[in-house]
Every structure is written in C-alpha cells, then in structure tokens.
Design a protein around this motif. Structure first.
Motif, PDB file in Angstrom:
ATOM      1  N   VAL A  43       0.445   4.270  -2.841  1.00 51.05           N
ATOM      2  CA  VAL A  43       0.109   5.568  -2.502  1.00 51.05           C
ATOM      3  C   VAL A  43       1.308   6.426  -2.525  1.00 51.05           C
ATOM      4  N   ALA A 101       1.468   7.622  -6.188  1.00 48.54           N
ATOM      5  CA  ALA A 101       0.247   8.455  -6.400  1.00 48.54           C
ATOM      6  C   ALA A 101       0.837   9.880  -6.004  1.00 48.54           C
ATOM      7  N   ALA A 102       1.445   9.765  -4.696  1.00 49.54           N
ATOM      8  CA  ALA A 102       1.937  11.274  -4.215  1.00 49.54           C
ATOM      9  C   ALA A 102       2.908  11.835  -5.146  1.00 49.54           C
ATOM     10  N   ASP A 124       0.839  -1.203   0.008  1.00 47.02           N
ATOM     11  CA  ASP A 124      -0.085  -0.080  -0.040  1.00 47.02           C
ATOM     12  C   ASP A 124       0.927   1.337   0.070  1.00 47.02           C
ATOM     13  N   MET A 125       2.055   1.208   0.824  1.00 48.56           N
ATOM     14  CA  MET A 125       2.900   2.305   0.949  1.00 48.56           C
ATOM     15  C   MET A 125       3.253   2.639  -0.527  1.00 48.56           C
TER      16      MET A 125
END
Length: 301
Positions: A81, A84-85, A77-78
């Motif tokens: 995300v 995406a960041a 997940d990290m």
C-alpha cells in the motif's frame, strides 16, 4: 524530593510506550533474519519486532506463532500500500508532509529522552533516591486492624454486645459486615493514619492490640474495630521497588533535561499576551513534592 511533572506531562513522556523507546532500549539481534521480499523490498525479523512494539495491545491475545504470522502479513500489506501511495504522489500532499514532520520530531525527541533516561538510571542515583524516600517512610506507626461495618448505630451496638459475650470477631464480620472485606473476616491489613478516614483512624490508633472499640461513626456507616497489631513502618527492600525507582529517576532526568533546553530556547507564544503566557508557564513549571511511597492509597473504608 521533587520532580517537574508539568514538563513531563506537557511533552507526553510515556517513554515505555513510545516506538523510539523500543528502538533505543531493545537489544540488537545478532542475526537479523530476512523473512520476505515485496517487489524487491526486504522485510527482516527486526521489522517484525518493531511492528510488534507499535501494534502492542492488539496482539496481546495471540499465541506467538499467530502473532508473528499476522505481523508479517501486516508488514507485507503495508509495503504494498505504501508503494501504491508513492505512485499516487501522496507524499507530496501538504497534510502528509505535516504529519511526517511531526512524526520525525516525535521520534527524535523520544529517542534522545530515552537515551537521557537510560544514562541517568545508574545504581548510585537509584540508591540515593531510595535512601531519601526511606527516611520519610521509616518510623511511621502502622496498625493492623479488622472491622465490622453496619448501617445503623443500633446494629453496631448489637454487634458490640455479641463480641462482649465472646463471639469471634472474624466470624461475626463475615456474617454482619457490609464491607467488601467481610469475607476476609473484616481484615484491613496494616495501614497508616492518613490511609483511613479521620474518625476511623482516631479510634484505631487509640486502641491497644487485642482491644475492640465502641461503635464509631464515619461517612460509610458504623464501625466496630479490633486492633490486631501495631508496628513501626519499614521501607520496602530496594529490590522490591527498584523498577519504580528506575522509572522515577529516568523521568526526572528527562524532565530536568527538557527544562534546561527550554531555558536556553527562545520561545515566543503568539496565542496569548506575553504577560499571561509567562504566568501560565511559571504556574505549569511548579514542582510538587514527590509521593513518599508508591504504596500509599486513598482513604479506605
């Protein structure tokens, strides 16, 4: 022995809990197994180990299999995300840059200090600390005593009368004493003078083994004291305190190292007048005496 606790406190040298400590102190795995790929980015077993160090307490209640699965899911997940960041240019945000710079500096500091601490914890240095501490401990008198604690002087006198008639001290303590140790027959184990309140110590250390005191008043109530044994205190074996000594030597080396760097650095405090800042730094750099023995406790009842 002295150590600059102020420097240690100021820089937050909780080395054992730092991420960088894990990086420096953890053994390198012979085989760093590839566990997953996220849009081509690899996640290895070493990443899981590092995340476990960072997540710490939140994983404590999980069994190993569940923990590994949860940590790997977190890393996946990290990665997702974080990508995406990046796409949203979060890394260009000024707040992000400040946090990144802070984290980088903290990791650099922790990594170097962990290395300095590790280098200092050799057998010679630890044995020297042990021998110096032992000299301060050895020879001090200790008393092994029991006591019965009651609310009033009349109750204490009544207890004393029962003991004079032959009542068993330990059994009477279980029945009459309001102290938390009553279930153990009022047994306080061995203690030194400064581990007890003054009135209690004065009475206990004046008694010979096997003797019972008259009622003694303290801030906790009224005591009847029986001395079981007296002895000269001995330092614990080196192996018993090795881990504490290792921590002390490492943190002292770190504090000394930081102190030397501060002396060589040009530090300008703009938040307060120069004279006030100098006095503040001098006060915070004072070096209190190290405790003689980590076993020393606050005054008991």
């Amino acid at each position: 022995m002295t150590t600059s606790f102020s420097v240690t406190s100021r820089l937050g040298l909780a080395v054992a809990g730092c991420l960088a400590m894990a990086l420096v102190a953890s053994p390198v795995r012979a085989e760093d197994k590839l566990l997953a790929k996220v849009n081509g980015a690899e996640i290895h077993q070493s990443d899981v180990a590092l995340a476990e160090e960072e997540l710490g307490p939140s994983l404590a209640q999980m069994d190993p299999a569940t923990k590994d699965e949860n940590v790997l899911a977190f890393l996946i997940d990290m990665k997702i995300v974080a990508k995406a960041a990046e796409d949203k240019k979060v890394q260009d945000n000024e707040e992000f840059k400040k946090r990144l710079a802070f984290t980088r500096n903290r990791l650099l500091m922790d990594s170097l200090l962990a290395s300095e601490g590790k280098a200092a914890t050799n057998d010679e240095a630890m044995k020297k600390v042990y021998e110096e501490a032992s000299k301060q401990i050895t020879g001090e008198e200790e008393v092994h005593a029991r006591h019965i604690l009651v609310e009033t002087e009349d109750e204490a006198k009544a207890v004393a009368e029962e003991l004079k008639k032959g009542a068993d001290f330990a059994e009477l303590a279980k029945k009459k004493s309001k102290d938390p140790g009553a279930s153990d027959g009022g047994d306080l184990g061995f203690f030194t003078k400064d581990q007890m309140v003054p009135e209690f110590s004065a009475a206990a250390f004046a008694l010979e083994p096997g003797k019972i005191s008259d009622p003694v008043k303290s801030q906790f109530g009224w005591h009847i004291i029986k001395v079981e044994e007296k002895r000269k205190r001995k330092a614990p074996d080196f192996e018993q305190v090795k881990s504490q000594i290792e921590t002390y030597v490492a943190r002292k080396a770190q504090a000394d190292y930081v102190g030397k760097l501060r002396e060589a650095a040009k530090i300008e405090r703009l938040d307060k007048p120069e004279e006030t800042a100098a006095k503040s730094d001098a006060k915070s750099d004072a070096k209190p005496d190290a405790a003689k023995d980590s076993k020393m406790a606050p005054a008991k009842k």
